[in-house]
Design a protein around this motif. Sequence first.
Motif, PDB file in Angstrom:
ATOM      1  N   ALA A  32       0.816  -1.215   0.000  1.00 17.81           N
ATOM      2  CA  ALA A  32       0.000   0.000   0.000  1.00 17.81           C
ATOM      3  C   ALA A  32       0.849   1.264   0.000  1.00 17.81           C
ATOM      4  N   GLN A  33       2.126   1.139   0.358  1.00 17.39           N
ATOM      5  CA  GLN A  33       3.022   2.300   0.380  1.00 17.39           C
ATOM      6  C   GLN A  33       3.598   2.616  -0.995  1.00 17.39           C
ATOM      7  N   PHE A  34       3.414   1.702  -1.967  1.00 23.03           N
ATOM      8  CA  PHE A  34       4.027   1.849  -3.287  1.00 23.03           C
ATOM      9  C   PHE A  34       2.945   2.093  -4.336  1.00 23.03           C
ATOM     10  N   PRO A  35       2.857   3.306  -4.869  1.00 22.60           N
ATOM     11  CA  PRO A  35       1.833   3.621  -5.861  1.00 22.60           C
ATOM     12  C   PRO A  35       1.867   2.722  -7.099  1.00 22.60           C
ATOM     13  N   ALA A  36       3.010   2.134  -7.407  1.00 29.69           N
ATOM     14  CA  ALA A  36       3.108   1.285  -8.596  1.00 29.69           C
ATOM     15  C   ALA A  36       2.104   0.139  -8.573  1.00 29.69           C
ATOM     16  N   PHE A  37       1.770  -0.341  -7.373  1.00 25.43           N
ATOM     17  CA  PHE A  37       0.887  -1.510  -7.291  1.00 25.43           C
ATOM     18  C   PHE A  37      -0.587  -1.162  -7.505  1.00 25.43           C
ATOM     19  N   SER A  38      -0.885   0.106  -7.607  1.00 28.98           N
ATOM     20  CA  SER A  38      -2.255   0.504  -7.944  1.00 28.98           C
ATOM     21  C   SER A  38      -2.307   1.279  -9.252  1.00 28.98           C
ATOM     22  N   ASP A  39      -1.190   1.371  -9.930  1.00 28.10           N
ATOM     23  CA  ASP A  39      -1.121   2.069 -11.200  1.00 28.10           C
ATOM     24  C   ASP A  39      -1.515   1.123 -12.336  1.00 28.10           C
ATOM     25  N   PRO A  40      -2.387   1.530 -13.245  1.00 30.12           N
ATOM     26  CA  PRO A  40      -2.860   0.627 -14.306  1.00 30.12           C
ATOM     27  C   PRO A  40      -1.740   0.057 -15.178  1.00 30.12           C
ATOM     28  N   LEU A  41      -0.695   0.823 -15.387  1.00 24.55           N
ATOM     29  CA  LEU A  41       0.385   0.363 -16.250  1.00 24.55           C
ATOM     30  C   LEU A  41       1.273  -0.661 -15.569  1.00 24.55           C
ATOM     31  N   SER A  42       1.651  -0.396 -14.323  1.00 33.21           N
ATOM     32  CA  SER A  42       2.616  -1.267 -13.649  1.00 33.21           C
ATOM     33  C   SER A  42       1.969  -2.377 -12.822  1.00 33.21           C
ATOM     34  N   ALA A  43       0.707  -2.188 -12.409  1.00 36.82           N
ATOM     35  CA  ALA A  43       0.088  -3.153 -11.488  1.00 36.82           C
ATOM     36  C   ALA A  43      -0.180  -4.508 -12.125  1.00 36.82           C
ATOM     37  N   LYS A  44      -0.194  -4.549 -13.458  1.00 31.12           N
ATOM     38  CA  LYS A  44      -0.523  -5.818 -14.132  1.00 31.12           C
ATOM     39  C   LYS A  44       0.633  -6.824 -14.109  1.00 31.12           C
ATOM     40  N   TRP A  45       1.811  -6.371 -13.721  1.00 30.71           N
ATOM     41  CA  TRP A  45       2.995  -7.233 -13.772  1.00 30.71           C
ATOM     42  C   TRP A  45       3.314  -7.874 -12.428  1.00 30.71           C
ATOM     43  N   SER A  46       3.820  -9.104 -12.471  1.00 30.57           N
ATOM     44  CA  SER A  46       4.573  -9.659 -11.350  1.00 30.57           C
ATOM     45  C   SER A  46       6.009  -9.194 -11.569  1.00 30.57           C
ATOM     46  N   PHE A  47       6.463  -8.298 -10.728  1.00 25.89           N
ATOM     47  CA  PHE A  47       7.698  -7.563 -11.001  1.00 25.89           C
ATOM     48  C   PHE A  47       8.909  -8.278 -10.437  1.00 25.89           C
ATOM     49  N   PHE A  48       9.785  -8.747 -11.344  1.00 28.09           N
ATOM     50  CA  PHE A  48      10.984  -9.487 -10.947  1.00 28.09           C
ATOM     51  C   PHE A  48      12.250  -8.841 -11.500  1.00 28.09           C
ATOM     52  N   GLU A  49      12.215  -7.521 -11.697  1.00 29.47           N
ATOM     53  CA  GLU A  49      13.381  -6.816 -12.211  1.00 29.47           C
ATOM     54  C   GLU A  49      13.929  -5.841 -11.176  1.00 29.47           C
ATOM     55  N   ASN A  50      13.766  -6.186  -9.909  1.00 23.75           N
ATOM     56  CA  ASN A  50      14.143  -5.270  -8.831  1.00 23.75           C
ATOM     57  C   ASN A  50      15.639  -5.006  -8.740  1.00 23.75           C
ATOM     58  N   ALA A  51      16.457  -5.972  -9.149  1.00 21.52           N
ATOM     59  CA  ALA A  51      17.904  -5.756  -9.098  1.00 21.52           C
ATOM     60  C   ALA A  51      18.347  -4.707 -10.107  1.00 21.52           C
ATOM     61  N   GLY A  52      17.487  -4.406 -11.074  1.00 18.17           N
ATOM     62  CA  GLY A  52      17.770  -3.332 -12.016  1.00 18.17           C
ATOM     63  C   GLY A  52      17.290  -1.977 -11.513  1.00 18.17           C
ATOM     64  N   GLY A  53      16.384  -1.996 -10.557  1.00 15.57           N
ATOM     65  CA  GLY A  53      15.838  -0.761 -10.001  1.00 15.57           C
ATOM     66  C   GLY A  53      14.503  -1.048  -9.346  1.00 15.57           C
ATOM     67  N   SER A  54      14.337  -0.579  -8.132  1.00 16.43           N
ATOM     68  CA  SER A  54      13.123  -0.885  -7.370  1.00 16.43           C
ATOM     69  C   SER A  54      12.056   0.175  -7.581  1.00 16.43           C
ATOM     70  N   TYR A  55      10.828  -0.167  -7.242  1.00 13.99           N
ATOM     71  CA  TYR A  55       9.755   0.814  -7.142  1.00 13.99           C
ATOM     72  C   TYR A  55      10.054   1.752  -5.965  1.00 13.99           C
ATOM     73  N   VAL A  56       9.342   2.886  -5.925  1.00 15.33           N
ATOM     74  CA  VAL A  56       9.554   3.845  -4.836  1.00 15.33           C
ATOM     75  C   VAL A  56       8.258   4.046  -4.057  1.00 15.33           C
ATOM     76  N   PRO A  57       8.348   4.244  -2.744  1.00 18.67           N
ATOM     77  CA  PRO A  57       7.148   4.504  -1.937  1.00 18.67           C
ATOM     78  C   PRO A  57       6.641   5.926  -2.152  1.00 18.67           C
ATOM     79  N   HIS A  58       5.404   6.150  -1.757  1.00 22.40           N
ATOM     80  CA  HIS A  58       4.804   7.474  -1.971  1.00 22.40           C
ATOM     81  C   HIS A  58       5.548   8.566  -1.211  1.00 22.40           C
ATOM     82  N   ASN A  59       6.223   8.222  -0.100  1.00 12.89           N
ATOM     83  CA  ASN A  59       6.998   9.229   0.650  1.00 12.89           C
ATOM     84  C   ASN A  59       8.039   9.893  -0.248  1.00 12.89           C
TER      85      ASN A  59
END
Length: 415
Positions: free
Chosen positions: A15-42
């Motif tokens: 719930a702290q990461f807007p990406a998981f409610s964004d229509p573009l990014s939320a559809k993915w199971s995201f396994f590319e974190n070593a290339g760059g992580s999502y960011v929290p709303h803070n």
Amino acid sequence: MSINNVSLDIDYVRAQFPAFSDPLSAKWSFFENAGGSYVPHNVINHLNDFMTSTKVQPYAEFDTSAIAGNNMDKATELFAKMINADNDEIIIGASTTMNMYVLSNAMRHFLKPGDEVIVTNQDHEANVGAWRRLKEHGAVIKEWKINSENAELEITDLESLLSDRTKIVAVTHCSNIVGSMNDLESITKLVHQYDAYVIGDGVSYAPHGFPDVKELDVDFYAFSLYKTYGPHLGLLYGKKEILDQLPNQNHEFLEGDVPYTLNPGGPNHEELSCLIGVYEYFNNLYQHHFSDDEASIRLKIERVNDLISKHEEEIANPLLAYLNSRDDIRLIGKNKIENKNRAPTIAFTINKKSSKEVSSELVKNGIATRNDNFYAWRCLKALGIDTKDGVVRTSMVHYNTHEDVDNLIKALKKI
């Protein structure tokens, strides 16, 4: 409260990461974190506030400028405390690659022709390349090679490379391909017996737990802030007593103004300021899971580190077990996480299929991943893997879920 009695509240985390409610990014199971992580709303909020209200040259007397400078200083101070460093031991630069390049150019002044620099072939190029270039200035480059059977760095091999001419040892804390956590504290103790400097690369370690640089006793330590839930910046730690000895790499008028002497052009103002949001996110994690709010910043980080490690182990081990069970899959690195022995950065190849073919099929099935050498081409070469096709790398962090892993395993079963 004991960490053993607490589990990561994954719903709160996501719930702290807007990406998981964004229509573009939320559809993915995201396994590319070593290339760059999502960011929290803070982080997003602090970046937006800086760009909206304080996008001026900092450190002047008028209020918007003063606020900008205060927030930049606050971000540096908070990150220093998170890794147990002092404020004047932290450099926030453009990237780890750039920080290592600048540091190597400064440290070459410590070297005499014939002095030895030890690098590994397990590291990615951000840590290896800059130190290898010291050969142009008379340094002798020695390579600490991985065991080609298990892809591990063995400390007995380092012992055989060290000598009275050793001046620098550059080594990864965690490989971005193999995933193994190297015992950097023991490595540092050994290297310091030869009065040599240790440069630790924490790019693939820090996303899974911010280090205590004083406990490691490394001379320098670097990691990428865009992989630790922040903007595209790199952090470099250096012991103050060593930074004071390094020649200025910045403007002439900044001579003696450590640590800015190692940060040509200075930090990106708005991105540095929004690092406050990374601290806030981890502090919020702590407050959500633990009742004691009197703990120091570093103690809070250690408890959250343990919480994260426990969750990552739980979600990664089923994937490691599945990959290890298939005769046609070559898993790189250890096949189980226990006692924090590896990160959930998991690379593999499949027999008779290119890594490109495999990653393309995974993408078609909703898995955000890729194939590449991930700048660790020397490691892949040592393992006999095509450096152009590379490996498939599925990297997780603490906001990944059991459902993500189930989706990945289902997609792999189709291949």
